[in-house]
Write an enzyme that holds these catalytic residues in place. Structure first.
Site, PDB file in Angstrom:
ATOM      1  N   GLY A  96       2.924  19.167  36.287  1.00  0.00           N
ATOM      2  CA  GLY A  96       2.211  20.285  36.911  1.00  0.00           C
ATOM      3  C   GLY A  96       3.118  21.359  37.465  1.00  0.00           C
ATOM      4  O   GLY A  96       3.656  21.211  38.571  1.00  0.00           O
TER       5      GLY A  96
ATOM      6  N   THR B  77       2.689  25.194  36.086  1.00  0.00           N
ATOM      7  CA  THR B  77       2.073  26.520  35.936  1.00  0.00           C
ATOM      8  C   THR B  77       0.917  26.747  36.912  1.00  0.00           C
ATOM      9  O   THR B  77       0.101  25.853  37.139  1.00  0.00           O
ATOM     10  CB  THR B  77       1.565  26.695  34.480  1.00  0.00           C
TER      11      THR B  77
ATOM     12  N   THR C 127       4.745  32.737  34.176  1.00  0.00           N
ATOM     13  CA  THR C 127       6.087  32.324  33.795  1.00  0.00           C
ATOM     14  C   THR C 127       7.060  32.369  34.971  1.00  0.00           C
ATOM     15  O   THR C 127       8.084  31.682  34.961  1.00  0.00           O
ATOM     16  CB  THR C 127       6.585  33.259  32.670  1.00  0.00           C
TER      17      THR C 127
ATOM     18  N   GLU D 238      12.983  18.933  26.980  1.00  0.00           N
ATOM     19  CA  GLU D 238      11.636  19.362  26.601  1.00  0.00           C
ATOM     20  C   GLU D 238      11.688  20.351  25.428  1.00  0.00           C
ATOM     21  O   GLU D 238      10.974  20.207  24.437  1.00  0.00           O
ATOM     22  CB  GLU D 238      10.972  20.016  27.817  1.00  0.00           C
TER      23      GLU D 238
HETATM   24  C1  FAD Z   1      -2.445  24.432  25.749  1.00  0.00           C
HETATM   25  C2  FAD Z   1      -1.490  24.654  26.858  1.00  0.00           C
HETATM   26  C3  FAD Z   1      -0.931  23.560  27.498  1.00  0.00           C
HETATM   27  C4  FAD Z   1      -0.075  23.743  28.585  1.00  0.00           C
HETATM   28  N1  FAD Z   1       0.408  22.645  29.258  1.00  0.00           N
HETATM   29  C5  FAD Z   1       1.066  22.823  30.426  1.00  0.00           C
HETATM   30  C6  FAD Z   1       1.414  21.700  31.249  1.00  0.00           C
HETATM   31  O1  FAD Z   1       1.131  20.556  30.904  1.00  0.00           O
HETATM   32  N2  FAD Z   1       2.056  21.934  32.431  1.00  0.00           N
HETATM   33  C7  FAD Z   1       2.374  23.183  32.852  1.00  0.00           C
HETATM   34  O2  FAD Z   1       2.939  23.329  33.938  1.00  0.00           O
HETATM   35  N3  FAD Z   1       2.052  24.271  32.083  1.00  0.00           N
HETATM   36  C8  FAD Z   1       1.407  24.124  30.903  1.00  0.00           C
HETATM   37  N4  FAD Z   1       1.072  25.219  30.135  1.00  0.00           N
HETATM   38  C9  FAD Z   1       1.391  26.547  30.616  1.00  0.00           C
HETATM   39  C10 FAD Z   1       2.436  27.266  29.786  1.00  0.00           C
HETATM   40  O3  FAD Z   1       3.699  26.733  30.058  1.00  0.00           O
HETATM   41  C11 FAD Z   1       2.310  28.756  30.124  1.00  0.00           C
HETATM   42  O4  FAD Z   1       1.079  29.212  29.567  1.00  0.00           O
HETATM   43  C12 FAD Z   1       3.434  29.543  29.613  1.00  0.00           C
HETATM   44  O5  FAD Z   1       4.610  29.174  30.284  1.00  0.00           O
HETATM   45  C13 FAD Z   1       3.198  31.044  29.811  1.00  0.00           C
HETATM   46  O6  FAD Z   1       2.717  31.318  31.100  1.00  0.00           O
HETATM   47  P1  FAD Z   1       1.401  32.219  31.278  1.00  0.00           P
HETATM   48  O7  FAD Z   1       0.351  31.678  30.391  1.00  0.00           O
HETATM   49  O8  FAD Z   1       1.076  32.345  32.713  1.00  0.00           O
HETATM   50  O9  FAD Z   1       1.840  33.624  30.707  1.00  0.00           O
HETATM   51  P2  FAD Z   1       2.420  34.870  31.513  1.00  0.00           P
HETATM   52  O10 FAD Z   1       3.595  34.484  32.334  1.00  0.00           O
HETATM   53  O11 FAD Z   1       1.281  35.561  32.152  1.00  0.00           O
HETATM   54  O12 FAD Z   1       2.938  35.741  30.280  1.00  0.00           O
HETATM   55  C14 FAD Z   1       2.031  36.359  29.350  1.00  0.00           C
HETATM   56  C15 FAD Z   1       2.849  36.978  28.233  1.00  0.00           C
HETATM   57  O13 FAD Z   1       3.728  37.956  28.776  1.00  0.00           O
HETATM   58  C16 FAD Z   1       5.065  37.682  28.403  1.00  0.00           C
HETATM   59  N5  FAD Z   1       5.959  38.011  29.502  1.00  0.00           N
HETATM   60  C17 FAD Z   1       5.854  37.707  30.818  1.00  0.00           C
HETATM   61  N6  FAD Z   1       6.901  38.195  31.519  1.00  0.00           N
HETATM   62  C18 FAD Z   1       7.697  38.816  30.626  1.00  0.00           C
HETATM   63  C19 FAD Z   1       8.934  39.504  30.709  1.00  0.00           C
HETATM   64  N7  FAD Z   1       9.583  39.652  31.863  1.00  0.00           N
HETATM   65  N8  FAD Z   1       9.473  40.021  29.581  1.00  0.00           N
HETATM   66  C20 FAD Z   1       8.827  39.890  28.395  1.00  0.00           C
HETATM   67  N9  FAD Z   1       7.664  39.245  28.248  1.00  0.00           N
HETATM   68  C21 FAD Z   1       7.106  38.702  29.343  1.00  0.00           C
HETATM   69  C22 FAD Z   1       5.123  36.197  28.087  1.00  0.00           C
HETATM   70  O14 FAD Z   1       6.142  35.944  27.176  1.00  0.00           O
HETATM   71  C23 FAD Z   1       3.737  35.939  27.521  1.00  0.00           C
HETATM   72  O15 FAD Z   1       3.741  36.162  26.130  1.00  0.00           O
HETATM   73  C24 FAD Z   1       0.261  25.050  29.008  1.00  0.00           C
HETATM   74  C25 FAD Z   1      -0.268  26.161  28.324  1.00  0.00           C
HETATM   75  C26 FAD Z   1      -1.134  25.982  27.276  1.00  0.00           C
HETATM   76  C27 FAD Z   1      -1.729  27.188  26.598  1.00  0.00           C
END
Ligand code: FAD
Length: 385
Positions: free
Chosen positions: A121, A123, A129, A243
Site C-alpha cells: 500500500g 499510492t 506518483t 519489483e
Molecule cells: C491496476 C493497477 C494496480 C496497481 N496496484 C498498486 C498497488 O498494489 N500498490 C500501490 O501502491 N499502487 C498500485 N497502483 C498504482 C500505480 O503505481 C500508480 O497508478 C502509478 O504509480 C501512477 O500513479 P497515478 O495513477 O497517481 O498517476 P499520476 O501520478 O497522477 O500520473 C498521471 C500521468 O502523468 C504522468 N506524470 C506525472 N508527473 C509527471 C512528471 N513530473 N513528468 C512527466 N509525467 C508525469 C505520469 O507518468 C502518468 O502517466 C496500481 C495501479 C493500477 C492501475
C-alpha cells in the site's frame, strides 16, 4: 554458442503447472473479475512464490534470476502472474529491514502459504506518483500506532492476509527532508477489517483485484513497524529494483507469448490464396517485435545480474522495465493487428493479454518517470519536479 535460457528445469515445471490453467480458466475469471485462487494455491504449494525467501526461513533462497524465470514463464504460458507477483518483491522489505523476530514470525508462514503477503500500500489519490505527498498518517499512542487516511489502486488486498503499508509518521512540513518522516508497517488485514480498515474494490480494464482502502483509527501494534520509524521511503525505494526487474520479466513473457501467437497465425492464415505472413507488411512488425523483445530481455538479464551481485542497479532495473513494457505493448498491438478481427474475439485470449500487458507502462511506475530518471540521473539534464 547456443543461447540457453536460465533455470530450464524451473521453466519446464512452471510451464507444466500453467498448462493446467488454460485460456478458458482465465477468460472465466476475467468475465467475473474473480481472483485466480486455484492458480495461486498451486504456485504456492509448488514453492515458486517462495524462491526469494532464504532457506533458513522456509523458502528455497534461489534468488532473483530464478524468480524472473518463473514470472516470465507464467506470462509466456498465457497465464497472469499479476495475481501474486507482489509476494515476491514485497517480502523483500521484510527480509531486508524487518527485525529477526518479524522474520521468524512471518517468513516461514509466508513460504508455506499459511500467510499471504500480496498487498503493498503506497499510492494515494492525492499524491499519485509523488510519494512524498502521501497523507495517510500513523500516530504513535503508547504501544500502538493509530492509522488514518486512504490508499488507492491497492491490488489483491482482499486476497491477502498481510500488507506492507507506507504511512507518514511525521508531517511533510516537519520532516527535515520530504522523503523523511514516512514509515513502513506490516498490517494484519484480516484483523483490521471492520476494525478501522474498509476495502472497496475498483473495477479496472483487466482482472487485477484492485481496491481502495480507508483507514479510520486503525490500531497497529508497535511491533509491526518495519525497521526504524521515519526510514520508510528509503525501505520502499530499496525494494523497487527487484519489483522493476520482476515486472520486466513478466513483460518479456507476455511479448514472447504474443510473438509466438502472431507468427503461428501469420503462417497458417490464408487470405488471397497465401499465408498472410508471406506479406512483409504482416511479417516485419512481428520480426521487429521479436528484435525489441530480445534487446529488452538482455537489459533484464543485465539488471538481474547486477542485483544478484549486490551492485547498484537502479538505472538498469528501470531501463529494463521501460524497454520490456514497451516491447510487450508493441508485440501485443502487432498480435492484434495480425489476427485482424479475431484479435478482438475473447476466445483467442489476445485481447485479454493485450489489456493485461498495457498496465505495465503505467504501474508500478509510469514510462515518463523512468525517462525522467534517465534524463536527470544518467544524462544529468535538469529535473522537471
Ligand atoms: C491496476 C493497477 C494496480 C496497481 N496496484 C498498486 C498497488 O498494489 N500498490 C500501490 O501502491 N499502487 C498500485 N497502483 C498504482 C500505480 O503505481 C500508480 O497508478 C502509478 O504509480 C501512477 O500513479 P497515478 O495513477 O497517481 O498517476 P499520476 O501520478 O497522477 O500520473 C498521471 C500521468 O502523468 C504522468 N506524470 C506525472 N508527473 C509527471 C512528471 N513530473 N513528468 C512527466 N509525467 C508525469 C505520469 O507518468 C502518468 O502517466 C496500481 C495501479 C493500477 C492501475
Amino acid at each position: 554458442m547456443k543461447y540457453k535460457p536460465s533455470f530450464p528445469e524451473i521453466r519446464e515445471a512452471v510451464q507444466k503447472l500453467c498448462s493446467r490453467f488454460p485460456g478458458e480458466y482465465w477468460r472465466e475469471l476475467d468475465e467475473h473479475q474473480r481472483y485466480p485462487r486455484e492458480f495461486v494455491s498451486e504456485l504456492t504449494d509448488s514453492g515458486f512464490l517462495a524462491v526469494l525467501i532464504p532457506e533458513k526461513y522456509g523458502g528455497s533462497g534461489l534468488g532473483l534470476a530464478a524468480a524472473t524465470a518463473i514470472l516470465e514463464e507464467i506470462q509466456r504460458s498465457g497465464c497472469n502472474g499479476g495475481a501474486c507477483h507482489a509476494q515476491m518483491y514485497t517480502m523483500g522489505t521484510l527480509l531486508r529491514h524487518g527485525s529477526e523476530a518479524q522474520k521468524q514470525s512471518y517468513l516461514p508462514r509466508i513460504a508455506s502459504g499459511e500467510l499471504r503477503l500480496q498487498a503493498f500500500g503506497v499510492t494515494e489519490p492525492g499524491s499519485g506518483t509523488d510519494t512524498t505527498r502521501i497523507r495517510t498518517r500513523a500516530e504513535r499512542r503508547g504501544d500502538k500506532y493509530i492509522l488514518n487516511g486512504q490508499k488507492v489502486f491497492i491490488s489483491r488486498a482482499e486476497h491477502s492476509d498481510l500488507m506492507v503499508l507506507l504511512a507518514r509518521t511525521t508531517p511533510r512540513e516537519q520532516s527535515k527532508k520530504v522523503t523523511g518522516g514516512m514509515s513502513v508497517f506490516l498490517v494484519d488485514i484480516r484483523g483490521a477489517l471492520g476494525n478501522g480498515l474498509t476495502i472497496k474494490p475498483i473495477k479496472t480494464m483487466m482482472n487485477h483485484s484492485s481496491t481502495e482502502l480507508f483507514f479510520d483509527d486503525l490500531e497497529v501494534p508497535v511491533e509491526n513497524l518495519v525497521g526504524e520509524e521515519g526510514q520508510g521511503f528509503r525501505y520502499i525505494l530499496d525494494g523497487m529494483n527487484a519489483e522493476r526487474i520482476l515486472i520486466a520479466s513478466e513483460c518479456i513473457g507476455d511479448a514472447r507469448w504474443f510473438i509466438d501467437k502472431a507468427s503461428e497465425y501469420a503462417t497458417d492464415r490464408q487470405v488471397f490464396g497465401k499465408p498472410i505472413g508471406q506479406n512483409q507488411g504482416v511479417q516485419f512488425p512481428i520480426a521487429r517485435a521479436w528484435a525489441q523483445t530480445e534487446a529488452a530481455a538482455l537489459m533484464v538479464d543485465k539488471a538481474t545480474a547486477l542485483f544478484e551481485a549486490e551492485r547498484t542497479c537502479g538505472t538498469e532495473a528501470n531501463t529494463a522495465k521501460l524497454l520490456a513494457s514497451e516491447a510487450s505493448w508493441f508485440a501485443g498491438d502487432t498480435c492484434v493487428q495480425t489476427f485482424g478481427g479475431y484479435g478482438f474475439a475473447a476466445e483467442y485470449d489476445i485481447e485479454r493479454k493485450f489489456r493485461e500487458t498495457r498496465l505495465y507502462r503505467v504501474a508500478p511506475i509510469s514510462t515518463n518517470l523512468i525517462l525522467s530518471h534517465i534524463g536527470t540521473h544518467v544524462l544529468k539534464m535538469p529535473k522537471s519536479f
